[in-house]
Enzyme design. Structure first.
Site, PDB file in Angstrom:
ATOM      1  CB  SER A 277     124.630  84.286 -72.316  1.00 58.81           C
ATOM      2  OG  SER A 277     125.934  84.187 -71.779  1.00 58.81           O
ATOM      3  CG  ASP A 369     126.741  76.465 -71.182  1.00 55.28           C
ATOM      4  OD1 ASP A 369     127.851  76.933 -71.502  1.00 55.28           O
ATOM      5  OD2 ASP A 369     125.716  77.165 -71.068  1.00 55.28           O
ATOM      6  CG  HIS A 404     126.602  79.405 -73.674  1.00 51.78           C
ATOM      7  ND1 HIS A 404     126.263  79.502 -72.345  1.00 51.78           N
ATOM      8  CD2 HIS A 404     126.618  80.681 -74.154  1.00 51.78           C
ATOM      9  CE1 HIS A 404     126.089  80.776 -72.024  1.00 51.78           C
ATOM     10  NE2 HIS A 404     126.291  81.518 -73.106  1.00 51.78           N
TER      11      HIS A 404
END
Length: 470
Positions: A277, A369, A404
């Protein structure tokens, strides 16, 4: 039984009576079959085994039940109590074969939290038990103690009431992130905070700087697992969860990189960076711009190049807050952030100039995601590197129906969970996306590829990397 037989054989019975007698006889046979099966199970001892009973979390285990009657319906159930004292469970419905055996690795689950032939379904399909708090996420805090699983077998196909019913048999299994011999070293040095994990053996080892995302905190379990696989890894803390980020610039990450290089058990010119991330933004920035830290390779999971770390982290999060109107909410009030960086900027000054990267780069993304526009970012990264002539360094993996939070294999899929938005300090339920099966496939496959990628580019002789065993 004789009365029913005589009733069925009488020629003068009218059709409706004959139908009634048939249904009664069928019901009786089912009752007698269930009775015989229950008597058999009462007179025999079902044997449940887990092999290996102790292992690393990325290792598969075999769950088998023996000594059942043939064609016997059973439920295999896995229960785990997290460090936050929340209970998680997974279960599958099976029927024993002609020899009275169920093998999870070979037999199909007919229902439950997963279905089909799923070797590790009892782990990756775990979910909070009914009645649990909303927004939970299963994460390991204390890597020096195992994740304990209670695996049980129950009669019949159950979907609830596991606590009220006695199991036929139970076994305790342990899954570890940190293998025996791995050294865990707290780092408070040159203004850097983290935890260093050194593999067992004399070394020296290749090194990895391991960074999580905008949720902040010191997250150790992936680094512990990397060290268990022969890579010296430092989990880096660079954001305090819930607090205002400090005036942290690229120099902080360069110093962390140097700390790894300077360790006597690390091969100084074979250090890579792995980020998830927001940690991907850090990894790309260091690889593209740093004149001090020259990573041998980089891995970015579920990240983007949209926010270069050429300003204080607090300033970057503040800029994200200016685009807050782009954040959406679904019908369950879960926050969707992926539009925050869309459309991807065309101005090169507003994103990492990935054309400057000179080391191999692996990007891992899920096509569902909902937190970050990772697939769009990956496409733009590929275009920028193609123009710059360094696209040959790029490998991109995109997994269907994955979200994600792509973590080490067999980690339960979390579609949405509690999160503190850094720029506003608001507590929300963040939508991460993905579906359990597709996400499980992504985690298992990507972990193998990440390890192979790191060893290929960091190890002098990849095939000689030590493997810790429990």
């Amino acid at each position: 039984m004789n009365a029913l037989k005589r009733l069925y054989r009488r020629q003068e019975v009218i059709p409706s009576c004959k139908t009634f007698a048939t249904s009664q006889w069928t019901s009786f046979l089912h009752f007698r079959s269930d009775l015989l099966r229950n008597n058999f199970m009462a007179r025999t001892i079902a044997m449940l085994s887990v092999h290996p009973s102790r292992g690393l979390v990325d290792e598969k285990f075999r769950v088998e039940v023996e000594n059942l009657p043939p064609a016997c319906p059973v439920t295999l159930h896995c229960l785990h109590r997290s460090e936050d004292q929340d209970h998680w469970e997974a279960f599958g419905h099976y029927c024993s074969d002609h020899s009275g055996t169920v093998k999870v690795s070979e037999d199909e689950s007919l229902g439950g939290t997963y279905s089909g032939r799923e070797h590790m379904g009892l782990l990756w399909s775990m979910r909070p038990v009914p009645g649990s708090r909303r927004g939970l996420r299963l994460r390991k805090t204390h890597v020096d103690v195992p994740m304990t699983l209670l695996i049980s077998v129950y009669r019949g196909h159950l979907t609830a009431g596991f606590r009220e019913l006695p199991p036929v048999a139970s076994v305790v299994a342990e899954r570890w992130y940190m293998a025996p011999g791995v050294k865990r070293i707290a780092v408070e040095e040159r203004g850097v905070t983290g935890t260093f994990f050194i593999p067992p053996g004399p070394g020296p080892f290749p090194g990895v700087l391991d960074m999580w995302g905008g949720g902040g905190g010191l997250v150790e379990y992936r680094s512990a697992l990397l060290a268990s696989r022969g890579l010296a890894s430092m989990a880096l803390k660079y954001i305090d969860p819930g607090d205002t980020p400090t005036d942290m610039r690229m120099g902080y990450f360069e110093t962390a990189f140097q700390i790894i290089q300077d360790h006597p058990q690390v091969i100084s010119d074979r250090v890579g960076i792995l980020g998830l991330s927001f940690g991907t933004s850090v990894a790309l920035t260091v690889a593209a711009y740093s004149q001090i830290s020259r990573p041998r390779c980089c891995v970015g999971i579920s990240g983007s190049h949209a926010y270069p770390i050429n300003r204080p982290v607090a300033e970057l999060f503040g800029e994200m807050g200016m685009n807050e109107e782009k954040m959406k909410r679904d019908e369950e009030d879960n926050v969707i952030m992926r539009n925050l960086i869309l459309p991807i900027a065309t101005d090169p000054a507003k994103k990492v100039d990935v054309g400057r990267i000179e080391c191999p780069l692996l990007l891992v993304n899920g096509d569902d995601d909902q937190n970050w526009a990772t697939t769009e970012s990956a496409e733009d990264i590929a275009n920028m590197m193609s123009v710059a002539g360094n696209k040959h360094l790029l490998t991109t993996l995109t997994y269907p129906k994955a979200g994600h939070l792509i973590e080490p294999p067999f980690t339960p899929h979390i579609r949405a969970s509690n999160f503190i938005v850094q720029h506003s300090k608001e507590k929300v339920i963040m939508l991460w996306g993905g579906e359990p099966k597709g996400h499980a496939v992504a985690q298992e496959d990507s972990w193998k590829r990440i390890l192979n990628f790191l060893k290929e580019h960091l190890c002098i002789e990849p095939t000689l990397v030590p493997q810790a065993k429990l």
